[in-house]
Design a protein around this motif. Structure first.
Motif, PDB file in Angstrom:
ATOM      1  N   MET A   1       0.854  -1.195   0.000  1.00 21.79           N
ATOM      2  CA  MET A   1       0.000   0.000   0.000  1.00 21.79           C
ATOM      3  C   MET A   1       0.880   1.232   0.000  1.00 21.79           C
ATOM      4  O   MET A   1       1.887   1.287   0.704  1.00 21.79           O
ATOM      5  CB  MET A   1      -0.911  -0.027   1.236  1.00 21.79           C
ATOM      6  N   LYS A   2       0.510   2.228  -0.797  1.00 24.73           N
ATOM      7  CA  LYS A   2       1.320   3.436  -0.912  1.00 24.73           C
ATOM      8  C   LYS A   2       0.419   4.626  -1.207  1.00 24.73           C
ATOM      9  O   LYS A   2      -0.612   4.496  -1.872  1.00 24.73           O
ATOM     10  CB  LYS A   2       2.358   3.262  -2.026  1.00 24.73           C
ATOM     11  N   VAL A   3       0.827   5.796  -0.706  1.00 25.08           N
ATOM     12  CA  VAL A   3       0.116   7.037  -0.983  1.00 25.08           C
ATOM     13  C   VAL A   3       0.964   7.881  -1.928  1.00 25.08           C
ATOM     14  O   VAL A   3       2.162   8.063  -1.706  1.00 25.08           O
ATOM     15  CB  VAL A   3      -0.165   7.827   0.315  1.00 25.08           C
ATOM     16  N   TYR A   4       0.328   8.397  -2.969  1.00 30.48           N
ATOM     17  CA  TYR A   4       1.015   9.239  -3.940  1.00 30.48           C
ATOM     18  C   TYR A   4       0.441  10.660  -3.864  1.00 30.48           C
ATOM     19  O   TYR A   4      -0.754  10.857  -4.123  1.00 30.48           O
ATOM     20  CB  TYR A   4       0.826   8.692  -5.356  1.00 30.48           C
ATOM     21  N   PHE A   5       1.271  11.621  -3.498  1.00 29.66           N
ATOM     22  CA  PHE A   5       0.865  13.026  -3.524  1.00 29.66           C
ATOM     23  C   PHE A   5       1.121  13.530  -4.946  1.00 29.66           C
ATOM     24  O   PHE A   5       2.264  13.681  -5.369  1.00 29.66           O
ATOM     25  CB  PHE A   5       1.655  13.839  -2.514  1.00 29.66           C
ATOM     26  N   VAL A   6       0.035  13.779  -5.666  1.00 27.06           N
ATOM     27  CA  VAL A   6       0.143  14.120  -7.085  1.00 27.06           C
ATOM     28  C   VAL A   6      -0.262  15.570  -7.302  1.00 27.06           C
ATOM     29  O   VAL A   6      -1.331  16.008  -6.857  1.00 27.06           O
ATOM     30  CB  VAL A   6      -0.748  13.191  -7.937  1.00 27.06           C
ATOM     31  N   GLY A   7       0.583  16.309  -8.005  1.00 29.32           N
ATOM     32  CA  GLY A   7       0.245  17.673  -8.389  1.00 29.32           C
ATOM     33  C   GLY A   7      -0.704  17.657  -9.571  1.00 29.32           C
ATOM     34  O   GLY A   7      -0.368  17.140 -10.643  1.00 29.32           O
ATOM     35  N   ALA A   8      -1.891  18.217  -9.382  1.00 33.72           N
ATOM     36  CA  ALA A   8      -2.899  18.217 -10.448  1.00 33.72           C
ATOM     37  C   ALA A   8      -2.634  19.286 -11.491  1.00 33.72           C
ATOM     38  O   ALA A   8      -3.252  19.286 -12.558  1.00 33.72           O
ATOM     39  CB  ALA A   8      -4.293  18.427  -9.849  1.00 33.72           C
ATOM     40  N   GLY A   9      -1.727  20.208 -11.187  1.00 32.60           N
ATOM     41  CA  GLY A   9      -1.519  21.331 -12.089  1.00 32.60           C
ATOM     42  C   GLY A   9      -2.469  22.468 -11.765  1.00 32.60           C
ATOM     43  O   GLY A   9      -3.226  22.412 -10.793  1.00 32.60           O
ATOM     44  N   PRO A  10      -2.476  23.520 -12.574  1.00 28.44           N
ATOM     45  CA  PRO A  10      -3.244  24.734 -12.243  1.00 28.44           C
ATOM     46  C   PRO A  10      -4.746  24.624 -12.472  1.00 28.44           C
ATOM     47  O   PRO A  10      -5.496  25.436 -11.947  1.00 28.44           O
ATOM     48  CB  PRO A  10      -2.640  25.777 -13.190  1.00 28.44           C
ATOM     49  N   GLY A  11      -5.198  23.656 -13.265  1.00 34.08           N
ATOM     50  CA  GLY A  11      -6.638  23.557 -13.493  1.00 34.08           C
ATOM     51  C   GLY A  11      -7.011  22.783 -14.738  1.00 34.08           C
ATOM     52  O   GLY A  11      -7.859  21.893 -14.688  1.00 34.08           O
ATOM     53  N   ALA A  12      -6.405  23.105 -15.860  1.00 36.45           N
ATOM     54  CA  ALA A  12      -6.730  22.408 -17.105  1.00 36.45           C
ATOM     55  C   ALA A  12      -6.407  20.922 -16.956  1.00 36.45           C
ATOM     56  O   ALA A  12      -5.302  20.562 -16.557  1.00 36.45           O
ATOM     57  CB  ALA A  12      -5.938  23.006 -18.266  1.00 36.45           C
ATOM     58  N   SER A  81      -3.859  20.647  -5.889  1.00 36.78           N
ATOM     59  CA  SER A  81      -3.784  21.624  -6.969  1.00 36.78           C
ATOM     60  C   SER A  81      -2.351  22.110  -7.133  1.00 36.78           C
ATOM     61  O   SER A  81      -1.558  22.122  -6.184  1.00 36.78           O
ATOM     62  CB  SER A  81      -4.706  22.813  -6.689  1.00 36.78           C
ATOM     63  N   GLY A  82      -2.006  22.519  -8.354  1.00 33.50           N
ATOM     64  CA  GLY A  82      -0.667  23.029  -8.615  1.00 33.50           C
ATOM     65  C   GLY A  82       0.391  21.990  -8.360  1.00 33.50           C
ATOM     66  O   GLY A  82       0.310  20.847  -8.821  1.00 33.50           O
ATOM     67  N   ASP A  83       1.410  22.378  -7.605  1.00 36.53           N
ATOM     68  CA  ASP A  83       2.489  21.464  -7.220  1.00 36.53           C
ATOM     69  C   ASP A  83       2.415  21.252  -5.711  1.00 36.53           C
ATOM     70  O   ASP A  83       2.292  22.221  -4.958  1.00 36.53           O
ATOM     71  CB  ASP A  83       3.851  22.058  -7.599  1.00 36.53           C
ATOM     72  N   PRO A  84       2.513  20.005  -5.248  1.00 36.32           N
ATOM     73  CA  PRO A  84       2.373  19.731  -3.815  1.00 36.32           C
ATOM     74  C   PRO A  84       3.416  20.413  -2.939  1.00 36.32           C
ATOM     75  O   PRO A  84       3.210  20.570  -1.736  1.00 36.32           O
ATOM     76  CB  PRO A  84       2.520  18.206  -3.733  1.00 36.32           C
ATOM     77  N   ALA A  85       4.535  20.837  -3.535  1.00 36.62           N
ATOM     78  CA  ALA A  85       5.616  21.421  -2.741  1.00 36.62           C
ATOM     79  C   ALA A  85       5.350  22.872  -2.354  1.00 36.62           C
ATOM     80  O   ALA A  85       6.050  23.417  -1.495  1.00 36.62           O
ATOM     81  CB  ALA A  85       6.936  21.340  -3.516  1.00 36.62           C
ATOM     82  N   ILE A  86       4.346  23.509  -2.972  1.00 31.35           N
ATOM     83  CA  ILE A  86       4.097  24.935  -2.730  1.00 31.35           C
ATOM     84  C   ILE A  86       2.714  25.106  -2.118  1.00 31.35           C
ATOM     85  O   ILE A  86       1.697  24.854  -2.775  1.00 31.35           O
ATOM     86  CB  ILE A  86       4.202  25.749  -4.033  1.00 31.35           C
ATOM     87  N   TYR A  87       2.672  25.530  -0.854  1.00 28.71           N
ATOM     88  CA  TYR A  87       1.407  25.759  -0.142  1.00 28.71           C
ATOM     89  C   TYR A  87       0.457  24.563  -0.270  1.00 28.71           C
ATOM     90  O   TYR A  87      -0.746  24.723  -0.455  1.00 28.71           O
ATOM     91  CB  TYR A  87       0.730  27.046  -0.643  1.00 28.71           C
ATOM     92  N   GLY A  88       1.027  23.368  -0.184  1.00 34.64           N
ATOM     93  CA  GLY A  88       0.232  22.171  -0.382  1.00 34.64           C
ATOM     94  C   GLY A  88      -0.302  21.542   0.888  1.00 34.64           C
ATOM     95  O   GLY A  88      -1.096  20.608   0.819  1.00 34.64           O
ATOM     96  N   ALA A  89       0.150  22.022   2.068  1.00 37.89           N
ATOM     97  CA  ALA A  89      -0.248  21.416   3.337  1.00 37.89           C
ATOM     98  C   ALA A  89      -0.011  19.908   3.324  1.00 37.89           C
ATOM     99  O   ALA A  89      -0.820  19.133   3.831  1.00 37.89           O
ATOM    100  CB  ALA A  89      -1.706  21.736   3.657  1.00 37.89           C
ATOM    101  N   THR A  90       1.110  19.519   2.714  1.00 36.72           N
ATOM    102  CA  THR A  90       1.423  18.094   2.617  1.00 36.72           C
ATOM    103  C   THR A  90       2.309  17.606   3.761  1.00 36.72           C
ATOM    104  O   THR A  90       2.258  16.420   4.105  1.00 36.72           O
ATOM    105  CB  THR A  90       2.137  17.794   1.288  1.00 36.72           C
ATOM    106  N   ALA A  91       3.096  18.494   4.348  1.00 37.09           N
ATOM    107  CA  ALA A  91       4.055  18.059   5.372  1.00 37.09           C
ATOM    108  C   ALA A  91       3.354  17.402   6.553  1.00 37.09           C
ATOM    109  O   ALA A  91       3.818  16.371   7.073  1.00 37.09           O
ATOM    110  CB  ALA A  91       4.897  19.245   5.848  1.00 37.09           C
ATOM    111  N   GLU A  92       2.216  17.968   6.989  1.00 33.33           N
ATOM    112  CA  GLU A  92       1.517  17.391   8.132  1.00 33.33           C
ATOM    113  C   GLU A  92       0.895  16.039   7.801  1.00 33.33           C
ATOM    114  O   GLU A  92       0.782  15.159   8.665  1.00 33.33           O
ATOM    115  CB  GLU A  92       0.443  18.350   8.660  1.00 33.33           C
ATOM    116  N   GLN A  93       0.503  15.863   6.526  1.00 36.47           N
ATOM    117  CA  GLN A  93       0.000  14.555   6.117  1.00 36.47           C
ATOM    118  C   GLN A  93       1.126  13.523   6.102  1.00 36.47           C
ATOM    119  O   GLN A  93       0.947  12.375   6.518  1.00 36.47           O
ATOM    120  CB  GLN A  93      -0.634  14.654   4.726  1.00 36.47           C
ATOM    121  N   MET A  94       2.287  13.945   5.612  1.00 31.31           N
ATOM    122  CA  MET A  94       3.430  13.036   5.553  1.00 31.31           C
ATOM    123  C   MET A  94       3.865  12.581   6.944  1.00 31.31           C
ATOM    124  O   MET A  94       4.217  11.409   7.146  1.00 31.31           O
ATOM    125  CB  MET A  94       4.590  13.715   4.817  1.00 31.31           C
TER     126      MET A  94
END
Length: 270
Positions: A1-12, A81-94
């Protein structure tokens, strides 16, 4: 089992990476921020995937989804949305995933600041004008910006600035920027870059507040500011100059060029 944090991009939906789209089409559970990620992006998911909109979920409720996925041995995509590294609130999930002994991986995405630049065909860096791009935002209820990183302090560099979520604070931002940038400095506002309802404003620090309607640029607006946005400044890089030699292109000297001639000058001719 694995979790992938994926950047969806800006919208399109076609601006997600190939890797991100492939993962969406393979996992059994997808957590996505419905307030920021368009539902059209979910077309990449497999038909039987469980789709969970996290817009109304707190962090503990999202953690419960990861725990359930682990119990069922399901791979998960956490779509940001966008890239997970920028304002993604991913660190607390990790941190929570590490505590749960769940493996995870990050797949980068196209950020909204580059999408905003593409909307106006702008290059954010120009030789001798600006070689630095500052990504920042103003303090909000969810998270504060350190005082040393205030707009007024960062503006001292007069570099190209990309200010996320700028719309509700436009008046304060412009006031702080004008402490250091000239009033003629170009300003671009891009609302929901690459979405169907994308809107663009282009002006200067002197005109932006007069020419935009208050409240019309709230929510997901990116502000670009800096001299590099001035398309009238035609400074060119030496990289592609016909006279510039580098590792992959050697400029051959013209053998027919005239040899330097030594000229003798007497004291009477000076």
């Amino acid at each position: 089992m694995k979790v992938y944090f994926v950047g969806a991009g800006p919208g399109a939906p076609d601006l997600i990476t190939l890797r991100g789209a492939k993962l969406l089409g393979s996992v059994q559970m997808v957590l996505y921020a419905g307030s920021l990620v368009p539902t059209e992006m979910l077309q990449h998911c497999r038909p039987d995937a469980e789709l969970i909109d996290t817009a109304q979920l707190d962090l503990e409720q999202q953690q419960a989804c990861y725990e359930r996925a682990k119990a069922q041995d399901l791979d998960v995509v956490r779509l940001h949305s966008g890239d997970p590294a920028i304002y993604g609130a991913t660190a607390e999930q990790m941190r929570r995933l590490e505590a749960l002994d769940i493996a995870y991986e990050v797949v980068p995405g196209v950020s909204s600041f580059t999408a905003a630049a593409s909307a106006v065909t702008a290059e954010l860096t120009k030789p001798e004008v600006s070689q630095t791009v500052i990504l920042t935002r103003v303090s909000g209820r969810a998270s504060a910006v350190p005082e040393l990183e205030s707009i007024a302090r960062l503006a001292e560099h007069r570099a190209t600035m990309c200010i996320f979520l700028s719309g509700p604070h436009l008046k304060k931002i412009v006031t702080d920027l004008r402490l250091h940038y000239p009033d003629t400095t170009p300003v671009t506002l891009v609302y929901r870059a690459t979405w169907p309802d994308q809107r663009v404003y282009q002006g200067t620090l002197a005109t932006v507040l007069e020419e935009t309607k208050r409240g019309a640029w709230n929510l997901t607006t990116m502000m670009l500011v800096g001299a590099a946005l001035d398309k009238g400044r035609q400074v060119e890089s030496s990289l592609y100059s016909k006279d510039f030699t580098h590792l992959f292109r050697v400029v051959k000297k013209n053998k027919d060029a005239a040899e330097p001639v030594e000229i003798s000058i007497t004291g009477d001719e000076v």
